[in-house]
Design a protein around this motif. Structure first.
Motif, PDB file in Angstrom:
ATOM      1  N   LEU A  20      19.958   5.857  40.941  1.00  0.00           N
ATOM      2  CA  LEU A  20      18.542   6.221  40.845  1.00  0.00           C
ATOM      3  C   LEU A  20      18.059   6.204  39.401  1.00  0.00           C
ATOM      4  CD1 LEU A  20      18.184   9.162  43.391  1.00  0.00           C
ATOM      5  CD2 LEU A  20      17.222   6.878  43.580  1.00  0.00           C
ATOM      6  N   GLU A  21      18.896   6.663  38.493  1.00  0.00           N
ATOM      7  CA  GLU A  21      18.517   6.667  37.080  1.00  0.00           C
ATOM      8  C   GLU A  21      18.409   5.246  36.539  1.00  0.00           C
ATOM      9  OE1 GLU A  21      20.128   8.521  32.811  1.00  0.00           O
ATOM     10  OE2 GLU A  21      21.088   9.060  34.720  1.00  0.00           O
ATOM     11  N   ARG A  22      19.285   4.375  37.019  1.00  0.00           N
ATOM     12  CA  ARG A  22      19.302   2.988  36.547  1.00  0.00           C
ATOM     13  C   ARG A  22      18.181   2.153  37.154  1.00  0.00           C
ATOM     14  NH1 ARG A  22      24.078   2.203  37.925  1.00  0.00           N
ATOM     15  NH2 ARG A  22      23.886   0.838  39.729  1.00  0.00           N
ATOM     16  N   LEU A  23      17.745   2.526  38.378  1.00  0.00           N
ATOM     17  CA  LEU A  23      16.729   1.756  39.092  1.00  0.00           C
ATOM     18  C   LEU A  23      15.557   2.660  39.463  1.00  0.00           C
ATOM     19  CD1 LEU A  23      19.083  -0.249  41.498  1.00  0.00           C
ATOM     20  CD2 LEU A  23      18.065  -1.062  39.370  1.00  0.00           C
ATOM     21  N   PRO A  24      14.675   2.967  38.532  1.00  0.00           N
ATOM     22  CA  PRO A  24      13.519   3.821  38.852  1.00  0.00           C
ATOM     23  C   PRO A  24      12.648   3.179  39.925  1.00  0.00           C
ATOM     24  CG  PRO A  24      13.270   2.775  36.692  1.00  0.00           C
ATOM     25  CD  PRO A  24      14.669   2.514  37.130  1.00  0.00           C
ATOM     26  N   GLY A  25      12.075   4.020  40.781  1.00  0.00           N
ATOM     27  CA  GLY A  25      11.244   3.519  41.871  1.00  0.00           C
ATOM     28  C   GLY A  25      12.034   3.080  43.080  1.00  0.00           C
ATOM     29  N   LEU A  26      13.344   3.365  43.079  1.00  0.00           N
ATOM     30  CA  LEU A  26      14.223   2.897  44.159  1.00  0.00           C
ATOM     31  C   LEU A  26      13.799   3.447  45.525  1.00  0.00           C
ATOM     32  CD1 LEU A  26      18.065   2.649  44.061  1.00  0.00           C
ATOM     33  CD2 LEU A  26      17.007   3.951  45.899  1.00  0.00           C
ATOM     34  N   VAL A  27      13.882   2.567  46.526  1.00  0.00           N
ATOM     35  CA  VAL A  27      13.654   2.947  47.923  1.00  0.00           C
ATOM     36  C   VAL A  27      14.999   2.883  48.644  1.00  0.00           C
ATOM     37  CG1 VAL A  27      12.462   2.417  50.079  1.00  0.00           C
ATOM     38  CG2 VAL A  27      11.311   2.009  47.874  1.00  0.00           C
ATOM     39  N   PRO A  28      15.584   4.018  49.039  1.00  0.00           N
ATOM     40  CA  PRO A  28      16.857   3.970  49.766  1.00  0.00           C
ATOM     41  C   PRO A  28      16.697   3.241  51.098  1.00  0.00           C
ATOM     42  CG  PRO A  28      16.356   6.200  49.009  1.00  0.00           C
ATOM     43  CD  PRO A  28      15.113   5.396  48.841  1.00  0.00           C
ATOM     44  N   VAL A  29      17.730   2.494  51.483  1.00  0.00           N
ATOM     45  CA  VAL A  29      17.734   1.774  52.758  1.00  0.00           C
ATOM     46  C   VAL A  29      18.722   2.458  53.695  1.00  0.00           C
ATOM     47  CG1 VAL A  29      18.208  -0.413  53.924  1.00  0.00           C
ATOM     48  CG2 VAL A  29      17.093  -0.407  51.678  1.00  0.00           C
ATOM     49  N   CYS A  30      18.280   2.708  54.908  1.00  0.00           N
ATOM     50  CA  CYS A  30      19.087   3.394  55.918  1.00  0.00           C
ATOM     51  C   CYS A  30      18.926   2.611  57.221  1.00  0.00           C
ATOM     52  CB  CYS A  30      18.592   4.833  56.055  1.00  0.00           C
ATOM     53  SG  CYS A  30      19.267   5.761  57.440  1.00  0.00           S
ATOM     54  N   LYS A  31      19.902   1.780  57.565  1.00  0.00           N
ATOM     55  CA  LYS A  31      19.744   0.932  58.739  1.00  0.00           C
ATOM     56  C   LYS A  31      21.087   0.710  59.430  1.00  0.00           C
ATOM     57  CE  LYS A  31      20.071  -3.366  56.034  1.00  0.00           C
ATOM     58  NZ  LYS A  31      19.416  -4.641  55.686  1.00  0.00           N
ATOM     59  N   THR A 200       2.015  -3.403  37.802  1.00  0.00           N
ATOM     60  CA  THR A 200       2.631  -3.531  39.129  1.00  0.00           C
ATOM     61  C   THR A 200       3.813  -2.573  39.258  1.00  0.00           C
ATOM     62  OG1 THR A 200       2.013  -5.869  39.280  1.00  0.00           O
ATOM     63  CG2 THR A 200       3.754  -5.103  40.763  1.00  0.00           C
ATOM     64  N   ALA A 201       3.859  -1.854  40.366  1.00  0.00           N
ATOM     65  CA  ALA A 201       5.007  -0.986  40.660  1.00  0.00           C
ATOM     66  C   ALA A 201       6.042  -1.802  41.423  1.00  0.00           C
ATOM     67  CB  ALA A 201       4.571   0.214  41.488  1.00  0.00           C
ATOM     68  N   PHE A 202       7.163  -2.092  40.789  1.00  0.00           N
ATOM     69  CA  PHE A 202       8.249  -2.820  41.448  1.00  0.00           C
ATOM     70  C   PHE A 202       9.194  -1.796  42.059  1.00  0.00           C
ATOM     71  CE2 PHE A 202       6.645  -5.829  38.326  1.00  0.00           C
ATOM     72  CZ  PHE A 202       6.579  -6.999  39.063  1.00  0.00           C
ATOM     73  N   ARG A 203       9.351  -1.852  43.401  1.00  0.00           N
ATOM     74  CA  ARG A 203      10.140  -0.874  44.136  1.00  0.00           C
ATOM     75  C   ARG A 203      11.395  -1.550  44.700  1.00  0.00           C
ATOM     76  NH1 ARG A 203       7.388   3.530  46.083  1.00  0.00           N
ATOM     77  NH2 ARG A 203       9.524   4.347  46.173  1.00  0.00           N
ATOM     78  N   PRO A 204      12.535  -1.401  44.034  1.00  0.00           N
ATOM     79  CA  PRO A 204      13.768  -2.015  44.555  1.00  0.00           C
ATOM     80  C   PRO A 204      14.275  -1.289  45.799  1.00  0.00           C
ATOM     81  CG  PRO A 204      14.246  -0.675  42.630  1.00  0.00           C
ATOM     82  CD  PRO A 204      12.751  -0.693  42.774  1.00  0.00           C
ATOM     83  N   ARG A 205      14.564  -2.049  46.850  1.00  0.00           N
ATOM     84  CA  ARG A 205      15.161  -1.486  48.072  1.00  0.00           C
ATOM     85  C   ARG A 205      16.670  -1.656  47.969  1.00  0.00           C
ATOM     86  NH1 ARG A 205      11.351  -5.471  51.355  1.00  0.00           N
ATOM     87  NH2 ARG A 205      12.866  -6.760  50.280  1.00  0.00           N
ATOM     88  N   VAL A 206      17.396  -0.554  48.073  1.00  0.00           N
ATOM     89  CA  VAL A 206      18.846  -0.593  47.855  1.00  0.00           C
ATOM     90  C   VAL A 206      19.556   0.178  48.954  1.00  0.00           C
ATOM     91  CG1 VAL A 206      20.730  -0.155  46.242  1.00  0.00           C
ATOM     92  CG2 VAL A 206      18.448  -0.697  45.362  1.00  0.00           C
TER      93      VAL A 206
END
Length: 349
Positions: A20-31, A200-206
């Protein structure tokens, strides 16, 4: 006696916080199966991390976790006109990959992310159809665009370049660029994009990197349920095949219902991988299938194909005889494994 996933809780969560600290704006993926941890567990972990948005794979997964996770839910699989209508909360954000699908009209007023076609060639609006998106945006609560990049890229191909090209297309089409959900980008690549497009807000999905990025934080273990001695040629099992040598049959927890013995097709790279695959075929032709169960640093072979809930291993004579209740490490693929239990190990594995 069960197949159990053990978690070094402090180490596992420490890794999550580092990501989370390395990738601000992260969206956790739960699938899927929740990467082996279960959907409910990951939804609770996302809440603990302070995530206001959680990505799930399907509408059915959204329905399952919407009462567990209190924030917004982003469904990654694009909406389809033939899908079942489910009682989803208003917090659920849908993905659209085309504006020509009549089913999109069933989402009038809904919160929507529009997926752009990437080099993955899997779902997405084509550049030539962007003019239709601008007209359609008035029908939805538009949350942003998304792009799913490939994990492996040929030499010279970069994720940043592909996204820059799409940002230029969106600008030329007069479309909003306030939010872009992205995947498979490094922290350095995201920093370059944010520097170039500061508005632009870049939101990485991880998913994998967040939950499974530290392999030493988790471990599957099985239990020896029973042990039977066999002599060479003595028949055993469902198919009554003869024992290849003197030894022991160890019945252990975990079978096909847990994902054991199942595999997915894989791409082979290089001579070494191909040679190992060919060797595996040879062992399979001889009915000598390697199991994922490890004992004394050695993976043992299945005595016969796994049952629904149990597996039988062949331990040759001369090896230490297993003992019922003994714990075995199991080297399993997290995304297809469904353990009986998930246990926190606060003092380490």
């Amino acid at each position: 006696m069960a197949l159990t996933l053990h978690i070094d809780t402090a180490r596992w969560r420490g890794h999550q916080e580092a990501v989370l600290e390395r990738l601000p704006g992260l969206v956790p993926v739960c699938k899927g199966n929740g990467y082996g941890f279960g959907l409910d567990r990951l939804a609770r972990e996302a809440t603990r991390l302070g995530a206001g948005l959680l990505a799930v794979g399907t509408v059915h997964e959204a329905l399952r976790v919407q009462d567990v996770f209190e924030g917004d839910l982003l469904v990654l699989t694009p909406h389809h006109r033939h899908e079942a209508r489910l009682p989803l909360h208003e917090r659920v954000i849908r993905t659209l990959s085309t504006v020509d699908d009549p089913g999109a009209h069933g989402l009038a007023g809904a919160r929507v992310v529009v997926k752009l076609m990437s080099s993955m060639r899997r779902h997405g609006v084509h550049p030539r159809d962007l003019h239709r998106v601008r007209t359609a945006l008035r029908n939805w609560q538009f949350e942003g665009f998304s792009i799913h990049l490939p994990l492996d890229r040929p030499a010279g191909a970069g994720g940043v370049g592909e996204i820059v090209a799409w940002m230029d297309r969106l600008r030329a089409a007069g479309l909003p660029r306030h939010t872009l959900f992205v995947s498979h980008l490094s922290a350095g690549e995201l920093a370059r994009l944010r520097e170039r497009f500061p508005r632009t807000a870049f939101r990485p999905r991880v998913g994998t990197g967040l939950w499974l990025g530290d392999p030493k934080a988790t471990q599957y273990r099985s239990t020896v349920l029973d042990v039977v001695d066999v002599a060479r040629g003595e028949r055993f099992g469902v198919r009554q095949r003869p024992a290849p040598a003197d030894g022991h049959l160890a019945v252990v927890a975990g079978g096909t219902s847990h994902g054991i013995g199942l595999s997915a097709p894989r791409l082979l790279h290089g001579a070494r991988q191909r040679a190992r695959h060919i060797a595996g075929i040879g062992y399979a032709l001889a009915n000598r299938h390697l199991s994922p169960f490890v004992r004394d640093g050695r993976r043992y072979r299945f005595a016969e194909p796994p049952d629904v809930a149990e597996s039988v291993l062949f331990i040759p004579a001369g090896r230490t005889r297993p003992v019922p209740g003994e714990s075995l490490v199991a080297q399993l693929r997290y995304t297809i494994t469904r353990p009986d239990r998930v246990v926190d190990a606060p003092h380490g594995l």
